[in-house]
Scaffold this motif. Structure first.
Motif, short mmCIF file in Angstrom:
data_model
loop_
_atom_site.label_atom_id
_atom_site.label_comp_id
_atom_site.label_asym_id
_atom_site.label_seq_id
_atom_site.Cartn_x
_atom_site.Cartn_y
_atom_site.Cartn_z
N GLU A 195 11.22 -15.31 17.27
CA GLU A 195 11.90 -14.02 17.09
C GLU A 195 13.42 -14.19 17.04
O GLU A 195 14.09 -13.50 16.29
N CYS A 196 13.94 -15.12 17.82
CA CYS A 196 15.39 -15.40 17.79
C CYS A 196 15.81 -15.97 16.43
O CYS A 196 16.83 -15.56 15.87
N TRP A 197 15.03 -16.92 15.90
CA TRP A 197 15.35 -17.47 14.58
C TRP A 197 15.33 -16.36 13.54
O TRP A 197 16.17 -16.31 12.64
N ASP A 198 14.34 -15.45 13.66
CA ASP A 198 14.27 -14.33 12.72
C ASP A 198 15.48 -13.40 12.87
O ASP A 198 16.05 -12.96 11.87
N ALA A 199 15.87 -13.11 14.09
CA ALA A 199 17.02 -12.23 14.33
C ALA A 199 18.31 -12.86 13.79
O ALA A 199 19.18 -12.15 13.29
N LEU A 200 18.40 -14.18 13.89
CA LEU A 200 19.58 -14.89 13.37
C LEU A 200 19.51 -15.08 11.86
O LEU A 200 20.46 -15.58 11.25
N LYS A 201 18.39 -14.73 11.26
CA LYS A 201 18.17 -14.89 9.82
C LYS A 201 18.26 -16.35 9.39
O LYS A 201 18.99 -16.71 8.48
N HIS A 202 17.50 -17.18 10.11
CA HIS A 202 17.40 -18.61 9.80
C HIS A 202 15.93 -18.94 9.52
O HIS A 202 15.25 -19.55 10.35
N PRO A 203 15.42 -18.55 8.35
CA PRO A 203 13.99 -18.74 8.08
C PRO A 203 13.56 -20.20 8.04
O PRO A 203 12.45 -20.53 8.47
N THR A 204 14.41 -21.07 7.53
CA THR A 204 14.03 -22.49 7.47
C THR A 204 13.93 -23.06 8.87
O THR A 204 12.98 -23.80 9.18
N ALA A 205 14.87 -22.71 9.74
CA ALA A 205 14.83 -23.18 11.12
C ALA A 205 13.56 -22.68 11.80
O ALA A 205 12.90 -23.43 12.54
N ARG A 206 13.20 -21.43 11.55
CA ARG A 206 11.98 -20.87 12.12
C ARG A 206 10.76 -21.67 11.65
O ARG A 206 9.92 -22.05 12.46
N ASP A 207 10.69 -21.92 10.36
CA ASP A 207 9.54 -22.64 9.80
C ASP A 207 9.43 -24.06 10.35
O ASP A 207 8.34 -24.55 10.65
#
Length: 137
Positions: free
Chosen positions: A21-33
């Motif tokens: 959820e933090c990666w999503d909030a920061l708008k870092h989709p690659t980091a999330r994946d």
């Protein structure tokens, strides 16, 4: 599986969801994946935090550079998507100096912060010179 082990897994899952959820909030989709992929792959379980975070951030940086390159190429409206300095034709009528172009392609001119540079982004046509030249700082 004991209750304690189940509780440990449940807590780990909650933490992973919070990180996602933090990666999503920061708008870092690659980091999330990459984080999700690491969470599922046992070879990362023993890796320390700094090592995992470094891999995640490197993947995000690489993806951003790729997206920027794609965007700039699209904005340039160049028909040839395989455009490259290596593919330049240095014919006499083009009056293109191969040595100068290859030196400019190295990007060293960007390292001098005290200078203003002008980059011609399209073919010069009479009356349109001002609209196709960008000043760089």
């Amino acid at each position: 599986m004991t209750k304690r082990t189940s509780a440990t897994f449940a807590k780990k899952d909650q933490l992973e969801l919070a990180v996602i959820e933090c990666w999503d909030a920061l708008k870092h989709p690659t980091a999330r994946d990459v984080f999700i992929a690491q969470s599922k792959d046992p070879k990362y379980y023993g890796m320390d935090f700094s090592g995992r975070l470094s891999l995640i951030l490197q993947a995000e940086i690489t993806k951003r550079k790729e997206r920027r390159t794609e965007r700039l190429l699209k904005e340039s409206k160049i028909d040839d998507k395989t455009v490259s300095v290596q593919n330049i034709v240095y014919s006499e009528e083009r009056n293109a100096n191969a040595a100068v172009i290859k030196e400019l392609a190295k990007g060293r001119w960007l390292e001098n912060p005290g200078k203003d540079w002008i980059i011609v982004t399209r073919k010069l046509l009479p009356g349109y010179q001002r609209s196709i030249v960008k000043k760089c700082k």
